[in-house]
Design a protein around this motif. Structure first.
Motif, short mmCIF file in Angstrom:
data_model
loop_
_atom_site.label_atom_id
_atom_site.label_comp_id
_atom_site.label_asym_id
_atom_site.label_seq_id
_atom_site.Cartn_x
_atom_site.Cartn_y
_atom_site.Cartn_z
N GLU B 68 0.74 -1.28 -0.12
CA GLU B 68 0.11 0.11 -0.07
C GLU B 68 0.71 1.23 0.05
O GLU B 68 1.96 1.22 0.33
CB GLU B 68 -0.93 -0.08 1.10
N PHE B 69 0.12 2.26 -0.45
CA PHE B 69 0.99 3.53 -0.55
C PHE B 69 -0.02 4.48 -0.10
O PHE B 69 -0.75 5.22 -0.94
CB PHE B 69 1.72 3.87 -1.75
N PRO B 70 -0.27 4.93 1.36
CA PRO B 70 -1.43 5.77 1.54
C PRO B 70 -1.19 7.20 1.34
O PRO B 70 -0.03 7.56 0.93
CB PRO B 70 -1.55 5.33 3.04
N LYS B 71 -2.20 7.87 1.30
CA LYS B 71 -2.30 9.25 1.10
C LYS B 71 -1.16 10.07 2.04
O LYS B 71 -0.52 10.97 1.66
CB LYS B 71 -3.58 9.95 1.24
N GLU B 72 -1.18 9.53 3.34
CA GLU B 72 -0.08 10.09 4.34
C GLU B 72 0.71 8.91 4.75
O GLU B 72 0.33 7.84 4.97
CB GLU B 72 -0.89 10.84 5.39
N GLY B 73 2.06 9.09 4.80
CA GLY B 73 2.84 8.18 5.44
C GLY B 73 3.64 7.41 4.44
O GLY B 73 3.51 7.39 3.06
N PRO B 74 4.59 6.53 4.84
CA PRO B 74 5.28 5.64 4.03
C PRO B 74 4.27 4.72 3.11
O PRO B 74 3.36 4.17 3.56
CB PRO B 74 6.40 4.93 4.70
N SER B 75 5.30 4.03 2.25
CA SER B 75 4.59 2.81 1.73
C SER B 75 5.06 1.63 2.36
O SER B 75 6.12 1.60 2.96
CB SER B 75 5.18 2.58 0.01
N ILE B 76 4.02 0.51 2.44
CA ILE B 76 4.34 -0.52 3.51
C ILE B 76 4.14 -1.75 2.50
O ILE B 76 3.28 -2.04 1.61
CB ILE B 76 3.19 -0.68 4.56
N LEU B 77 5.43 -2.50 2.65
CA LEU B 77 4.93 -4.08 2.07
C LEU B 77 4.89 -4.96 2.96
O LEU B 77 5.63 -5.04 3.97
CB LEU B 77 6.40 -4.47 1.15
N ARG B 78 3.84 -5.97 2.91
CA ARG B 78 3.41 -6.59 4.10
C ARG B 78 3.44 -8.08 3.71
O ARG B 78 2.84 -8.27 2.59
CB ARG B 78 1.96 -6.35 4.51
N ILE B 79 4.14 -8.64 4.45
CA ILE B 79 4.18 -10.27 3.98
C ILE B 79 3.54 -10.88 5.54
O ILE B 79 4.11 -10.86 6.50
CB ILE B 79 5.61 -10.78 3.79
#
Lengths: 112, 113
Positions: B68-79
């Motif tokens: 995800e790459f939300p409007k605010e904050g960093p991109s997150i790669l989740r495993i």
């Protein structure tokens, strides 16, 4: 085999010599880029050549592109020990958005 | 300009746990990419995002992986439910609208034990 294959896989030369690395790819491309990766580190962008260009220079780097043969070469002149790293070519396919497809890399070792 | 920031640099997880990798793109860059690198191999594209949108996820495994790459904050790669085969270096890159190259972060090295 994958898009973007470098040749040779490994290269060892003496400081001051030139190093040449080759890259072949399979699909039509918008541009081709070369990156350097020092052991355990992120990639550093070196140079980008667009599909309508045949040769490009940046400092001690010279890149050629032959779209008819789907190949590129990276020449590093007057190599230094600090050039020791892995070098990757990456292609941006035509119509493929902004993602890059990387080759397997050439490990260059420059000895004193 | 701090460049592309990834954290953590190293992450150790036991099999079955979740891994969350963070990436803050360079200031002014709206395009974020995640790549995975196995030992002695090149980088493999995973996913391409812009703010709040997944543009291309053709390199993502069908299960357990999400980004995800939300409007605010960093991109997150989740495993989720990590397995030993997930052990690799995960690199994030970003680019601006007007340049097709990628600027890379230093990567997160995930080890699953």
């Amino acid at each position: 085999s994958q898009q973007g294959e470098e040749d040779p896989q490994a290269l060892s030369i003496q400081e001051g010599e030139n190093a040449t690395m080759n890259c072949s790819y399979k699909t039509s491309i918008n541009n081709l880029q070369w990156y350097r990766q020092n052991s355990g580190r992120g990639l550093v962008h070196l140079i980008l050549i667009r599909s309508n260009e045949r040769e490009k220079h940046s400092g001690r780097l010279r890149v050629t592109l032959d779209t008819s043969k789907k190949s590129s070469s990276l020449l590093i002149t007057a190599s230094r020990a600090a050039d020791t790293a892995s070098y990757f070519c990456a292609t941006r396919p035509t119509g493929g958005g902004n993602k890059l497809t990387f080759g397997t890399g050439t490990q260059l070792k420059v000895e004193l | 300009n701090a460049g592309v920031m990834q954290n953590p640099r190293h992450l150790v997880r036991r099999r079955g746990q979740e891994a969350r990798l963070r990436c803050s793109p360079m200031k002014g860059h709206s395009h974020v990419y995640w790549y995975r690198q196995l030992p002695e191999e090149g980088l493999k594209f995973m996913v391409y995002l812009q703010k709040e949108n997944i543009i291309d996820e053709s390199g993502m495994p069908k299960e357990r992986f999400s980004a995800e790459f939300p409007k605010e904050g960093p991109s997150i790669l989740r495993i989720q439910q990590v397995v030993r085969g997930d052990s690799a270096a995960y690199f994030c890159a970003s680019s601006p609208d007007d340049w097709p190259g990628n600027i890379f972060g230093s990567g997160t090295r995930l080890t699953v034990v």
